[in-house]
Design an enzyme around this catalytic site. Structure first.
Site, PDB file in Angstrom:
ATOM      1  N   HIS A   1     -19.910  15.132  -1.463  1.00  0.00           N
ATOM      2  CA  HIS A   1     -18.653  14.168  -1.640  1.00  0.00           C
ATOM      3  C   HIS A   1     -19.069  13.703  -3.037  1.00  0.00           C
ATOM      4  CE1 HIS A   1     -20.416  10.347  -0.794  1.00  0.00           C
ATOM      5  NE2 HIS A   1     -20.990  10.955   0.338  1.00  0.00           N
TER       6      HIS A   1
ATOM      7  N   GLU B   1     -22.006  13.216   8.561  1.00  0.00           N
ATOM      8  CA  GLU B   1     -23.248  12.593   7.928  1.00  0.00           C
ATOM      9  C   GLU B   1     -24.229  12.020   9.137  1.00  0.00           C
ATOM     10  OE1 GLU B   1     -25.314  11.592   6.195  1.00  0.00           O
ATOM     11  OE2 GLU B   1     -24.485  10.234   4.692  1.00  0.00           O
TER      12      GLU B   1
END
Length: 200
Positions: A9, A82
């Site tokens: 990201h 994550e």
């Protein structure tokens, strides 16, 4: 053979400062939006068959730019979420600098469990299981996966045969692309941490 594009990201206000982990409401900042736009442009001539993402806002936001350029729909997958940073979630690196467990986590990562969180081996098994699912679903395709730095490092380390305790030797920058070809009997790493123009 399945070609996998592993995309980190783009930048948030927390990158390099704190462990956002799975904290909700962490979005790209102005620099990150610009990075995501450039990422989509870089991938414009690199046809992608399917686009998957961690379900967190910063990854979905990054994926949206790619999705628009590729005329695809982003598919969220928990496999690419994550790491669960447990008690360290949202702590700054300065706050963690004197923590012996955190120091051990960075030097002996393969066996050091995050307090209240994941073991790196568990996170690696999770991301690899997700990638192998995609290989089964797209046996001759090119797929993009937007995820997080440590998850991408774990995947690259796995396919390269690099021990997790050497994990920190890998660098994965915001909005970077790493490319791996996965075959039934082997894998080839074509690119790591690329932030330039991509060609098929």
């Amino acid at each position: 053979m399945t070609k996998i594009l592993l995309i980190r990201h783009a930048t948030t206000d927390s990158v390099g400062k704190r462990l956002s982990g799975r904290t909700p409401g962490v979005f790209l900042n102005e620099e990150g939006v610009a990075q995501a736009q450039q990422l989509a442009q870089r991938l414009a001539n690199f046809p992608v068959d399917a686009l998957y993402s961690s379900p967190l806002e910063r990854t979905l936001q990054t994926a949206d730019f790619v999705a628009q350029a590729q005329q695809l729909q982003t598919i969220p997958m928990e496999d690419f979420l994550e790491i669960n940073f447990g008690e360290w979630t949202n702590c700054t690196f300065e706050e963690l600098s004197g923590d012996q467990q955190f120091q051990r986590f960075n030097s002996f990562r393969s066996v050091t469990r995050i307090p209240g969180g994941e073991l790196m081996l568990e996170a690696q098994a999770r991301v690899i299981a997700g990638l192998q699912k995609l290989c089964a679903q797209h046996p001759h395709g090119t797929v993009a996966v937007v995820s997080h730095s440590d998850l991408i490092k774990a995947a690259v380390a796995y396919y390269a045969g690099v021990h997790l305790d050497m994990f920190q030797r890998l660098e994965i920058n915001p909005a970077s692309v790493s490319i791996i070809e996965v075959y039934e009997e082997t894998a080839r790493i074509l690119l790591i941490n690329d932030t330039g123009e991509l060609k098929p």
